[in-house]
Scaffold this active site. Structure first.
Site, PDB file in Angstrom:
ATOM      1  N   SER A 112      -3.638 -39.917 -61.992  1.00  0.00           N
ATOM      2  CA  SER A 112      -4.760 -39.233 -61.538  1.00  0.00           C
ATOM      3  C   SER A 112      -4.439 -38.154 -60.596  1.00  0.00           C
ATOM      4  O   SER A 112      -3.330 -38.061 -59.964  1.00  0.00           O
ATOM      5  CB  SER A 112      -5.970 -40.113 -61.017  1.00  0.00           C
ATOM      6  N   HIS A 113      -5.164 -37.257 -60.075  1.00  0.00           N
ATOM      7  CA  HIS A 113      -4.907 -35.921 -59.300  1.00  0.00           C
ATOM      8  C   HIS A 113      -4.399 -36.583 -57.926  1.00  0.00           C
ATOM      9  O   HIS A 113      -4.850 -37.523 -57.213  1.00  0.00           O
ATOM     10  CB  HIS A 113      -6.167 -35.244 -59.079  1.00  0.00           C
ATOM     11  N   ASN A 114      -3.503 -35.694 -57.472  1.00  0.00           N
ATOM     12  CA  ASN A 114      -2.817 -35.864 -56.140  1.00  0.00           C
ATOM     13  C   ASN A 114      -1.958 -37.046 -56.010  1.00  0.00           C
ATOM     14  O   ASN A 114      -1.345 -37.187 -54.890  1.00  0.00           O
ATOM     15  CB  ASN A 114      -3.686 -35.939 -54.992  1.00  0.00           C
ATOM     16  N   HIS A 171     -10.276 -27.920 -58.598  1.00  0.00           N
ATOM     17  CA  HIS A 171      -8.888 -28.414 -58.689  1.00  0.00           C
ATOM     18  C   HIS A 171      -7.844 -27.305 -58.834  1.00  0.00           C
ATOM     19  O   HIS A 171      -7.758 -26.632 -59.623  1.00  0.00           O
ATOM     20  CB  HIS A 171      -8.768 -29.506 -59.802  1.00  0.00           C
TER      21      HIS A 171
END
Length: 300
Positions: free
Chosen positions: A230-232, A189
């Site tokens: 969550s990511h993005n 990440h």
């Protein structure tokens, strides 16, 4: 409470803040605090959402109401000697409480914090106890960070934000790839988290950094306790996200949305001014100005 405030001072404060209101009564009288309409204390200011609420609370009120904030459409005002009528009594009441009956913000840094030397921390900031702030973190002026908060490397937080106790910001997301032997391996990440101005982040809420691009929380977003971002993910300005909501990876949430204790599937796009009803599971894109709820969520 014993903090006597002249009603005329409240009125002048509302005028300075350009509130649209009407006062009926005696400005020379004073109040000595605030209380709920359901547990009304003598000589205090209170507020009322509707006439129905008053009919429910009235039987328990033991004292004459000194000052009350009402909506413009409230009709039966004969029982009140001093009252303020406005389009939003909730907002007006709590602006008054914040101005006259809460402690002014102080700025300090507490104990047992681990703060990287490369982090940019302004003087007018509050940091509680037992926090960890990583390398190259940037935090804007007036932001308040409470106890046991973890902020990982390269996170950027704007001005006048509130981060409640136990929040975790900038850790790697739940991203994996399957190897040739079928086993999972974590994807690096490399992105970060960018948080705008005037953002609130609730206790024990997690905001993950992006895998490639950044996770972005725009200005004015309010995220409740116990939420997962969550990511993005990208959340548009002035959106409200309520307790126990989970926003999965690479979701796009528009501006002025209301997400009520729901799950948003990864890569789903939600437009502007959308309401997602309580307990919903959103699996498909949602257009602007919609209301959806259910599992799976459907437009109503």
């Amino acid at each position: 409470m014993n903090n006597k405030i002249a009603i005329v001072d409240l009125i002048e404060f509302l005028k300075r803040n350009c509130e649209d209101f009407q006062f009926i009564g005696d400005e020379r009288e004073t109040i000595e605090g605030y209380s709920s309409i359901y547990e009304y204390n003598e000589n205090t200011i209170t507020w009322l959402r509707s006439e129905k609420n008053y009919s429910e609370a009235k039987k328990n009120i033991k004292f004459p109401i000194k000052l009350i904030v009402l909506s413009n459409d409230y009709k039966d005002t004969n029982e009140f000697s001093n009252y303020i009528k406005t389009d939003n009594p909730h907002r007006v009441f709590f602006h008054i409480i914040e101005e006259f009956f809460t402690d002014k913000k102080t700025y300090s840094i507490g104990k047992n914090n681990v703060i990287s030397e490369s982090a940019i921390i302004p003087k007018n900031i509050y940091i509680g106890n037992n926090c960890t702030i990583g390398e190259n973190v940037v935090i804007g002026e007036g932001t308040r960070i409470y106890n046991n908060v973890s902020i990982s490397d390269n996170v950027n937080i704007g001005t006048d934000c509130v981060i409640k106790s136990g929040a975790v910001i900038g850790e790697a997301g739940h991203g994996y790839m399957r190897e040739k032997d079928g086993k999972y391996k974590r994807v690096p990440h490399l992105g970060s988290v960018i948080i705008g101005n005037n953002v609130d982040i609730g206790s024990n809420t997690t905001i993950e950094r992006g895998a490639m691009e950044n996770t972005v929380i725009e200005d004015g977003v309010k995220i409740d306790d116990l939420c997962q971002i969550s990511h993005n993910t990208h959340i548009g300005e002035n959106t409200m996200i309520i307790v126990h909501s989970s926003i999965y990876g690479s979701a796009r949430i528009g501006r002025n949305c209301w997400i009520a204790s729901s799950i948003i599937r990864n890569q789903v796009k939600i437009g502007d001014n959308v309401t997602v009803g309580m307990g919903s599971v959103v699996t498909k894109d949602v257009k602007d100005n919609s209301m959806v709820f259910g599992s799976p969520a459907k437009e109503r």
